[in-house]
Design a protein around this motif. Structure first.
Motif, PDB file in Angstrom:
ATOM      1  N   ASP A 113     -17.840 -63.135  11.299  1.00 29.29           N
ATOM      2  CA  ASP A 113     -17.923 -61.911  10.482  1.00 29.29           C
ATOM      3  C   ASP A 113     -19.380 -61.469  10.317  1.00 29.29           C
ATOM      4  O   ASP A 113     -19.703 -60.284  10.423  1.00 29.29           O
ATOM      5  N   GLU A 114     -20.245 -62.447  10.059  1.00 28.60           N
ATOM      6  CA  GLU A 114     -21.651 -62.112   9.865  1.00 28.60           C
ATOM      7  C   GLU A 114     -22.238 -61.497  11.139  1.00 28.60           C
ATOM      8  O   GLU A 114     -22.942 -60.481  11.100  1.00 28.60           O
ATOM      9  N   ALA A 115     -21.909 -62.104  12.290  1.00 30.63           N
ATOM     10  CA  ALA A 115     -22.417 -61.574  13.566  1.00 30.63           C
ATOM     11  C   ALA A 115     -21.897 -60.148  13.780  1.00 30.63           C
ATOM     12  O   ALA A 115     -22.650 -59.247  14.174  1.00 30.63           O
ATOM     13  N   LEU A 116     -20.626 -59.914  13.471  1.00 31.66           N
ATOM     14  CA  LEU A 116     -20.041 -58.583  13.690  1.00 31.66           C
ATOM     15  C   LEU A 116     -20.691 -57.545  12.767  1.00 31.66           C
ATOM     16  O   LEU A 116     -20.951 -56.409  13.179  1.00 31.66           O
ATOM     17  N   ARG A 117     -20.967 -57.955  11.508  1.00 33.32           N
ATOM     18  CA  ARG A 117     -21.631 -57.021  10.575  1.00 33.32           C
ATOM     19  C   ARG A 117     -23.020 -56.648  11.080  1.00 33.32           C
ATOM     20  O   ARG A 117     -23.454 -55.509  11.000  1.00 33.32           O
ATOM     21  N   HIS A 118     -23.706 -57.658  11.651  1.00 34.33           N
ATOM     22  CA  HIS A 118     -25.063 -57.434  12.151  1.00 34.33           C
ATOM     23  C   HIS A 118     -25.055 -56.518  13.386  1.00 34.33           C
ATOM     24  O   HIS A 118     -25.959 -55.710  13.582  1.00 34.33           O
ATOM     25  N   LEU A 119     -23.989 -56.613  14.190  1.00 34.51           N
ATOM     26  CA  LEU A 119     -24.007 -55.962  15.503  1.00 34.51           C
ATOM     27  C   LEU A 119     -23.300 -54.610  15.544  1.00 34.51           C
ATOM     28  O   LEU A 119     -23.488 -53.854  16.491  1.00 34.51           O
ATOM     29  N   HIS A 120     -22.453 -54.310  14.548  1.00 39.24           N
ATOM     30  CA  HIS A 120     -21.664 -53.060  14.617  1.00 39.24           C
ATOM     31  C   HIS A 120     -21.705 -52.316  13.289  1.00 39.24           C
ATOM     32  O   HIS A 120     -21.592 -52.945  12.225  1.00 39.24           O
ATOM     33  N   PRO A 121     -21.761 -50.978  13.309  1.00 38.76           N
ATOM     34  CA  PRO A 121     -21.567 -50.216  12.080  1.00 38.76           C
ATOM     35  C   PRO A 121     -20.106 -50.368  11.632  1.00 38.76           C
ATOM     36  O   PRO A 121     -19.222 -50.598  12.456  1.00 38.76           O
ATOM     37  N   ALA A 122     -19.874 -50.227  10.301  1.00 35.81           N
ATOM     38  CA  ALA A 122     -18.549 -50.507   9.737  1.00 35.81           C
ATOM     39  C   ALA A 122     -17.447 -49.713  10.449  1.00 35.81           C
ATOM     40  O   ALA A 122     -16.357 -50.241  10.716  1.00 35.81           O
ATOM     41  N   GLU A 123     -17.746 -48.431  10.798  1.00 39.74           N
ATOM     42  CA  GLU A 123     -16.663 -47.572  11.338  1.00 39.74           C
ATOM     43  C   GLU A 123     -16.132 -48.062  12.684  1.00 39.74           C
ATOM     44  O   GLU A 123     -14.961 -47.860  12.999  1.00 39.74           O
ATOM     45  N   THR A 124     -17.001 -48.697  13.495  1.00 41.11           N
ATOM     46  CA  THR A 124     -16.536 -49.097  14.836  1.00 41.11           C
ATOM     47  C   THR A 124     -16.461 -50.619  14.986  1.00 41.11           C
ATOM     48  O   THR A 124     -16.313 -51.119  16.086  1.00 41.11           O
ATOM     49  N   ARG A 125     -16.549 -51.326  13.854  1.00 44.48           N
ATOM     50  CA  ARG A 125     -16.613 -52.788  13.928  1.00 44.48           C
ATOM     51  C   ARG A 125     -15.244 -53.384  14.278  1.00 44.48           C
ATOM     52  O   ARG A 125     -14.255 -53.103  13.599  1.00 44.48           O
ATOM     53  N   PRO A 126     -15.170 -54.207  15.358  1.00 44.29           N
ATOM     54  CA  PRO A 126     -13.889 -54.878  15.620  1.00 44.29           C
ATOM     55  C   PRO A 126     -13.668 -55.993  14.599  1.00 44.29           C
ATOM     56  O   PRO A 126     -14.622 -56.459  13.969  1.00 44.29           O
ATOM     57  N   SER A 127     -12.404 -56.408  14.446  1.00 40.82           N
ATOM     58  CA  SER A 127     -12.161 -57.504  13.489  1.00 40.82           C
ATOM     59  C   SER A 127     -12.473 -58.836  14.158  1.00 40.82           C
ATOM     60  O   SER A 127     -12.456 -58.966  15.392  1.00 40.82           O
ATOM     61  N   ALA A 128     -12.745 -59.835  13.306  1.00 40.28           N
ATOM     62  CA  ALA A 128     -13.020 -61.186  13.827  1.00 40.28           C
ATOM     63  C   ALA A 128     -11.808 -61.681  14.627  1.00 40.28           C
ATOM     64  O   ALA A 128     -11.973 -62.326  15.669  1.00 40.28           O
TER      65      ALA A 128
END
Ligand SMILES: Nc1ncnc2c1ncn2[C@@H]1O[C@H](COP(=O)(O)OP(=O)(O)OP(=O)(O)O)[C@@H](O)[C@H]1O
Ligand code: SF4
Ligand SMILES: [Mg+2]
Length: 306
Positions: A113-128
């Motif tokens: 989750d932390e990596a995804l938050r760092h790498l993607h803006p909320a609108e286009t973030r894939p789920s873990a």
């Protein structure tokens, strides 16, 4: 997606009483949709090469050459540029010994989750869960702590972390070490899917059998230098460099004959061809270091190829 072009990459480590020639004059390219396997004995410089590309070398390292990712030279880029533009976003690393890179007190999900938050803006973030599935994990696996993961699961969590930023290139450093046959099969299938999906994979491995199943091309490294680079089936079925031939002949399903002698110490390389002291084709010419010479897409650095 642009591809990677490495030109004359060298890495030297300065120690209090010696200099380590860890990587010497390495050149290769890697295109999207292609897998290159980098093979060679322990200590020949494979992981140092990967660390150099991602700017992970320690302060006692000196790097020369270039590694172009489009207009960006990875070897000259600042840590800030590498971390904001390259690591995880363009190149994902599945490190050697992945369990050692996971934080022991946080679940796999918290780390992904932390990596995804760092790498993607909320609108286009894939789920873990979505990213974990691409790496062959079940959602429930993500709720485990690192000490609860088997070697194969830790490998997959590391793969999920490497895929989190949807990079076009993956560097997988010894991903089959410690896995049983079924897990190696699953990993080989996952890597092939990544390549079929248009990603580039640099597979660093001792496992020539896995390299045969995944790689389009194989680069053989000896004492920090590439000594043979060619299509996987050519390098494995009719190796031209005496060291590459020795590696293939040492396989249990081939002659099962080990290469005589030991690899050289990288602080004290012999003059000329570093394989000379172990080579049964050595001649006077070999006192000059051989250069990689390409013939029909297959490169060999040897004065007397097989
Ligand atoms: N920080 C460092 N300082 C000095 N020497 C180093 C450093 N890091 C690596 N080396 C040396 O560089 C050489 C290449 O190491 P590297 O880890 O790339 O080997 P490798 O091919 O990945 O081996 P393995 O297959 O065992 O993982 C080795 O001789 C190693 O001791
Ligand atoms: S250059 Fe000479 S010593 Fe080196 S691998 Fe070729 S034949 Fe052997
Ligand atoms: Mg290594």
């Amino acid at each position: 997606m642009v591809g990677l072009t490495v030109d004359s990459l060298s890495v030297r480590f300065t120690l209090p009483d010696a200099r380590v020639a860890a990587v010497s004059d390495v050149s290769f390219s890697l295109a999207p949709g292609e897998c290159l396997a980098l093979v060679g004995e322990s200590g020949c410089g494979k992981s140092v090469l990967a660390s150099a590309l991602l700017g992970f070398l320690p302060g006692n390292a000196e790097v020369a050459g270039s590694a172009m990712l489009g207009p960006l030279d990875l070897l000259a880029a600042s840590d800030q540029v590498l971390s904001q533009q390259v690591r995880g976003r363009q190149i994902g690393l599945v490190p050697q010994s992945p369990a050692a890179h996971l934080t022991p007190v946080r679940t796999a999900r918290a780390q992904l989750d932390e990596a995804l938050r760092h790498l993607h803006p909320a609108e286009t973030r894939p789920s873990a869960d979505e990213v974990a599935k691409r790496a062959g994990l079940q959602p429930a696996d993500l709720d485990l702590y690192p000490h609860q993961l088997s070697g194969g699961m830790a490998q997959r969590v590391a793969t999920a972390l490497a895929l989190a930023g949807d990079p076009w290139m993956i560097i997988a450093d010894e991903p089959t070490t410690g896995l049983d046959r079924a897990l190696v099969d699953a990993l080989v299938a996952e890597l092939r899917l990544l390549v079929a999906d248009g990603r580039a994979v640099l597979l660093i491995t001792h496992d020539l059998a896995a390299a045969r199943r995944v790689a389009d091309r194989i680069a053989v490294m000896y004492a920090g230098r590439l000594v043979e680079v060619g299509p996987a089936h050519e390098v494995l079925d009719s190796p031209r460099h005496p060291y590459a031939r020795g590696l293939v002949d040492s396989l249990p399903d081939r002659a099962f004959t080990p290469i005589r002698g030991l690899p050289p110490v990288l602080t004290d390389l012999p003059p000329g061809c570093a394989f000379g002291p172990r080579c049964d084709r050595v001649t006077a010419e070999c006192s000059d270091s051989p250069q990689l010479t390409v013939l029909n897409g297959h490169a060999v650095a040897c004065h007397n190829p097989c």
